[in-house]
Design an enzyme around this catalytic site. Sequence first.
Site, PDB file in Angstrom:
ATOM      1  CB  ILE A 192      -0.938  -0.020   1.233  1.00  0.00           C
ATOM      2  CG1 ILE A 192      -1.974  -1.147   1.074  1.00  0.00           C
ATOM      3  CG2 ILE A 192      -1.615   1.329   1.429  1.00  0.00           C
ATOM      4  CD1 ILE A 192      -2.789  -1.454   2.331  1.00  0.00           C
ATOM      5  N   GLY A 231       3.248  -1.589   8.936  1.00  0.00           N
ATOM      6  CA  GLY A 231       2.525  -2.471   9.854  1.00  0.00           C
ATOM      7  C   GLY A 231       2.973  -3.907   9.681  1.00  0.00           C
ATOM      8  CE1 TYR A 273      -2.145  -5.512  11.124  1.00  0.00           C
ATOM      9  CE2 TYR A 273      -4.488  -5.997  10.965  1.00  0.00           C
ATOM     10  CZ  TYR A 273      -3.344  -5.423  10.445  1.00  0.00           C
ATOM     11  OH  TYR A 273      -3.407  -4.745   9.252  1.00  0.00           O
ATOM     12  CE  LYS A 283      -2.458  -1.971  11.334  1.00  0.00           C
ATOM     13  NZ  LYS A 283      -1.658  -0.933  10.660  1.00  0.00           N
TER      14      LYS A 283
HETATM   15  P1  NDP Z   1       3.332  -5.055   3.445  1.00  0.00           P
HETATM   16  O1  NDP Z   1       3.653  -6.194   4.327  1.00  0.00           O
HETATM   17  O2  NDP Z   1       3.290  -5.227   1.978  1.00  0.00           O
HETATM   18  O3  NDP Z   1       4.306  -3.818   3.774  1.00  0.00           O
HETATM   19  C1  NDP Z   1       4.517  -3.429   5.090  1.00  0.00           C
HETATM   20  C2  NDP Z   1       5.417  -2.230   5.084  1.00  0.00           C
HETATM   21  O4  NDP Z   1       5.684  -1.867   6.459  1.00  0.00           O
HETATM   22  C3  NDP Z   1       6.749  -2.500   4.423  1.00  0.00           C
HETATM   23  O5  NDP Z   1       7.134  -1.369   3.695  1.00  0.00           O
HETATM   24  C4  NDP Z   1       7.669  -2.714   5.627  1.00  0.00           C
HETATM   25  O6  NDP Z   1       9.013  -2.387   5.373  1.00  0.00           O
HETATM   26  C5  NDP Z   1       7.091  -1.738   6.607  1.00  0.00           C
HETATM   27  N1  NDP Z   1       7.517  -2.017   7.979  1.00  0.00           N
HETATM   28  C6  NDP Z   1       7.152  -3.046   8.773  1.00  0.00           C
HETATM   29  N2  NDP Z   1       7.790  -2.957   9.949  1.00  0.00           N
HETATM   30  C7  NDP Z   1       8.560  -1.846   9.906  1.00  0.00           C
HETATM   31  C8  NDP Z   1       9.476  -1.235  10.803  1.00  0.00           C
HETATM   32  N3  NDP Z   1       9.733  -1.735  12.021  1.00  0.00           N
HETATM   33  N4  NDP Z   1      10.116  -0.116  10.406  1.00  0.00           N
HETATM   34  C9  NDP Z   1       9.886   0.394   9.186  1.00  0.00           C
HETATM   35  N5  NDP Z   1       9.056  -0.132   8.289  1.00  0.00           N
HETATM   36  C10 NDP Z   1       8.406  -1.251   8.650  1.00  0.00           C
HETATM   37  O7  NDP Z   1       1.953  -4.520   3.998  1.00  0.00           O
HETATM   38  P2  NDP Z   1       0.741  -3.733   3.324  1.00  0.00           P
HETATM   39  O8  NDP Z   1       1.196  -2.819   2.273  1.00  0.00           O
HETATM   40  O9  NDP Z   1      -0.302  -4.712   3.046  1.00  0.00           O
HETATM   41  O10 NDP Z   1       0.264  -2.910   4.608  1.00  0.00           O
HETATM   42  C11 NDP Z   1       0.437  -1.514   4.759  1.00  0.00           C
HETATM   43  C12 NDP Z   1      -0.404  -1.082   5.950  1.00  0.00           C
HETATM   44  O11 NDP Z   1      -1.770  -1.384   5.669  1.00  0.00           O
HETATM   45  C13 NDP Z   1      -0.049  -1.826   7.242  1.00  0.00           C
HETATM   46  O12 NDP Z   1      -0.126  -0.937   8.327  1.00  0.00           O
HETATM   47  C14 NDP Z   1      -1.134  -2.873   7.337  1.00  0.00           C
HETATM   48  O13 NDP Z   1      -1.380  -3.259   8.667  1.00  0.00           O
HETATM   49  C15 NDP Z   1      -2.312  -2.125   6.733  1.00  0.00           C
HETATM   50  N6  NDP Z   1      -3.363  -2.998   6.224  1.00  0.00           N
HETATM   51  C16 NDP Z   1      -3.103  -3.935   5.265  1.00  0.00           C
HETATM   52  C17 NDP Z   1      -4.101  -4.760   4.810  1.00  0.00           C
HETATM   53  C18 NDP Z   1      -3.881  -5.826   3.787  1.00  0.00           C
HETATM   54  O14 NDP Z   1      -4.779  -6.683   3.596  1.00  0.00           O
HETATM   55  N7  NDP Z   1      -2.777  -5.831   3.042  1.00  0.00           N
HETATM   56  C19 NDP Z   1      -5.481  -4.648   5.337  1.00  0.00           C
HETATM   57  C20 NDP Z   1      -5.650  -3.615   6.318  1.00  0.00           C
HETATM   58  C21 NDP Z   1      -4.624  -2.824   6.745  1.00  0.00           C
HETATM   59  P3  NDP Z   1      10.046  -3.545   4.899  1.00  0.00           P
HETATM   60  O15 NDP Z   1       9.668  -3.883   3.494  1.00  0.00           O
HETATM   61  O16 NDP Z   1      11.350  -2.861   5.003  1.00  0.00           O
HETATM   62  O17 NDP Z   1       9.853  -4.696   5.837  1.00  0.00           O
END
Ligand code: NDP
Length: 240
Positions: free
Chosen positions: A14, A82, A146, A150
């Site tokens: 996202i 996240g 989670y 959230k």
């Molecule tokens: P992804 O797993 O594709 O990406 C997660 C992102 O968070 C990555 O860029 C990752 O970085 C980063 N991240 C995680 N931990 C850390 C940290 N400690 N420090 C810095 N960066 C961090 O997830 P999505 O794109 O699916 O999710 C994006 C957001 O949307 C999240 O908050 C998720 O909870 C929320 N969401 C997602 C849903 C879904 O179905 N996909 C549904 C509802 C909410 P890196 O690549 O370096 O690990």
Amino acid sequence: MSRSVLIIGGNRGIGHSTVRAFLERGDKVAFTHRSSGADPDLAYLGALPVLCDITDPEQVESAFKEVEADQGPVEVLVANAGITRDKLLLRMSEEDFTTVLETNLIASYRLAKRATWSMVKAKQGGRIILVSSAVALKGEAGQTNYAASKAGLIGFGRSLAREVGSRGITVNIVTPGLTDTAMAAALPETRVNEIIGDVPLGRIGRPEEIAATIAFLASEEASYITGAVVPVDGGISMGH
Ligand code: NDP
């Protein structure tokens, strides 16, 4: 008008679509990356990659300084990073619980606090968008950690919206439903199909659809919206 935008976790999923959405609007965009490395395509398009693990306060401070030096004080913060660590409660360790809270909620406090500090100092208002989840509203078996993190973002964001409204800073919370990223790909296919079966629109969300809502909440058109919880979930959370 080109603004200084910082997207947390913009290298994939996202966040990646969100970086592109702000670039298309002509903003100066920085994005954090961590374990998976910065996407070279985004850097090619003009976005600034910044290395940052948001669970480390020192890395957060140096990331903000790097962004400020390159594109000026952050005017739009998207706290999007996240993680999940799904388990039924009776199998969930304290570490499973606190690790998810650390990244999803406590790090968002840290980021929002740092951004608010510089927005107040700059006296130009600002936009903070917190990425929560439909799970915060309706709950999900296996996701007590989670969902707690959230749901915490909703109370946090609404309280902050009340604190900083008089400074022209808006704080809004987006609650995506199941979205087609690595996070969703980690779920068993049967569970994905069950969830989709409950979605009135009958399909998984696309990252660009979440990104478009985030970009809207940061736009001039959204200037009178604050403390809102905005679902982008195909209708799955309606009534919650
Ligand atoms: P992804 O797993 O594709 O990406 C997660 C992102 O968070 C990555 O860029 C990752 O970085 C980063 N991240 C995680 N931990 C850390 C940290 N400690 N420090 C810095 N960066 C961090 O997830 P999505 O794109 O699916 O999710 C994006 C957001 O949307 C999240 O908050 C998720 O909870 C929320 N969401 C997602 C849903 C879904 O179905 N996909 C549904 C509802 C909410 P890196 O690549 O370096 O690990």
